[in-house]
Design a protein around this motif. Sequence first.
Motif, short mmCIF file in Angstrom:
data_model
loop_
_atom_site.label_atom_id
_atom_site.label_comp_id
_atom_site.label_asym_id
_atom_site.label_seq_id
_atom_site.Cartn_x
_atom_site.Cartn_y
_atom_site.Cartn_z
N UNK A 133 17.28 2.47 -1.09
CA UNK A 133 17.03 1.19 -1.48
C UNK A 133 16.00 1.45 -2.69
N UNK A 134 14.86 2.08 -2.38
CA UNK A 134 13.91 2.24 -3.34
C UNK A 134 14.55 2.78 -4.62
N UNK A 135 15.41 3.59 -4.50
CA UNK A 135 16.02 4.33 -5.89
C UNK A 135 17.16 3.28 -6.57
N UNK A 136 17.71 2.23 -5.67
CA UNK A 136 18.53 1.14 -6.41
C UNK A 136 17.54 0.46 -7.17
N UNK A 137 16.38 -0.01 -6.41
CA UNK A 137 15.50 -0.94 -7.31
C UNK A 137 14.72 -0.39 -8.22
N UNK A 138 14.33 0.89 -8.47
CA UNK A 138 13.66 1.58 -9.43
C UNK A 138 14.52 1.74 -10.81
N UNK A 164 13.93 -8.84 -12.14
CA UNK A 164 14.57 -9.72 -11.06
C UNK A 164 13.75 -10.50 -10.31
N UNK A 165 14.40 -11.61 -10.14
CA UNK A 165 13.46 -12.76 -9.25
C UNK A 165 13.68 -12.22 -7.57
N UNK A 179 8.81 -3.67 -2.83
CA UNK A 179 10.02 -4.16 -3.60
C UNK A 179 9.59 -4.62 -5.03
N UNK A 180 8.59 -5.41 -4.98
CA UNK A 180 7.84 -5.88 -6.38
C UNK A 180 7.60 -4.76 -7.20
N UNK A 217 -22.68 8.13 -3.61
CA UNK A 217 -23.31 9.18 -4.63
C UNK A 217 -22.14 9.90 -5.36
N UNK A 218 -21.27 10.07 -4.84
CA UNK A 218 -20.27 11.15 -5.36
C UNK A 218 -18.90 10.50 -4.92
N UNK A 219 -17.86 10.96 -5.77
CA UNK A 219 -16.42 10.61 -5.82
C UNK A 219 -15.48 11.41 -6.09
N UNK A 220 -14.31 11.30 -5.36
CA UNK A 220 -13.06 12.28 -5.91
C UNK A 220 -11.97 11.32 -6.25
N UNK A 221 -11.27 11.68 -7.38
CA UNK A 221 -10.11 10.80 -7.70
C UNK A 221 -8.89 11.71 -7.89
N UNK A 222 -7.79 11.35 -7.27
CA UNK A 222 -6.47 12.05 -7.17
C UNK A 222 -5.61 10.93 -7.84
N UNK A 223 -4.69 11.64 -8.90
CA UNK A 223 -3.72 11.03 -9.60
C UNK A 223 -2.38 11.63 -9.54
N UNK A 224 -1.31 11.16 -9.01
CA UNK A 224 0.06 11.65 -8.99
C UNK A 224 1.07 10.65 -9.25
N UNK A 225 2.01 11.13 -10.26
CA UNK A 225 3.21 10.70 -10.66
C UNK A 225 4.14 10.24 -9.72
N UNK A 226 4.46 8.81 -9.52
CA UNK A 226 5.46 8.31 -8.49
C UNK A 226 6.63 7.45 -8.95
N UNK A 227 7.76 7.89 -8.43
CA UNK A 227 8.90 7.10 -9.09
C UNK A 227 8.95 5.66 -8.59
N UNK A 228 7.88 5.31 -7.76
CA UNK A 228 7.95 3.80 -7.32
C UNK A 228 6.95 3.19 -7.99
#
Length: 332
Positions: free
Chosen positions: A134-139, A148-149, A167-168, A309-320
């Motif tokens: 379903x996710x693939x269809x929507x993407x 789409x509404x 879904x949105x 005081x400290x932070x870690x940030x992760x960023x990964x490409x997502x098909x959704x």
Amino acid sequence: MTLDALGIASIAASKGWPILLSGPDQLPDSGKSFLATEQPGDAYIVGGEAILSNAVLGDLHIASPNTKMTRFGGNDRFDTLAQVVTTFYPNLTELYLANGLDFADALTGSVNAAQSNAPIILVDPNANTLSPAISEYLVNHRNLTSIPKVNVLGGTAAVPDLSVDLVNASLGNSTTSYTEPVSVSESTPSLSAVPVQPTTVTTDQLLAEKQSMLDLINQERAKAGVGLLSFDAKLQEMAQVKSDEMVAKSYFSHNSPTYGSPEDMMKIFGIKFTSGGENIAGNSSVEGAHAAFMNSPGHKDNILNSTYKYIGIGITASPVYGEIFSEDFVGR
């Protein structure tokens, strides 16, 4: 009425096609009589062999030998539905969301869906992700110039807000991220799991995105009069693993199936802390994710927490979502 039949209900109603219900191993006499009389050119079998066996197809062929038969059958009802909507709704302009574990709302809404020439998309109200099919269809139908509404059939118990958000997001129909904050303390026992290796970040663009996100956070902290955050190497490693895992294992939650809660994960990665928190989001840009965080009280509290005081940030490409962002904070 079966849930597989609901997948074809709106297109059948819009075209005036009858839906014949059958047992798993034998077509009822009423169905055989109808087919023998009408001799349709096409028949669509909705469901895999466990739902409608080949014996049913044999009955159909005997009753109407020249009918062309096409089966839609996936691993589950959601896979089957994805095959149906891909075939009959190649140009998506509107859709209806309904509970995929109960037929009442979807059955009621099928009339409206038919009038709008729109498919009914079934969701699992107990899942924190969409079915991959379903996710693939929507993407594949994401079109930012003509979004789409989305119409929802039922209350939040039937179709949770998370399902609507997913879904949105798949359609590019969300101006804010689906986000979730969490706070942690150092009271929970650590886990014995062994962390997997994180994805190595090698591109200048990804490193620049992480720095840009930290800059945006520190700008907000400076305006609020709280101390600026610094990157922590272990937190960076942990946050990247978290984002990678959410994409690889198709989930969106603070509770990792491998590491447990954010607190447990911090302990596994050997991170010392007296206070901590986590923000996660899916968005197409650093700026969009940051704006969504700042528009949400819980996430904003994490960003502006003076004990961190400290932070870690992760960023990964997502098909959704475009990208999955993880922000992990600690104070010590």
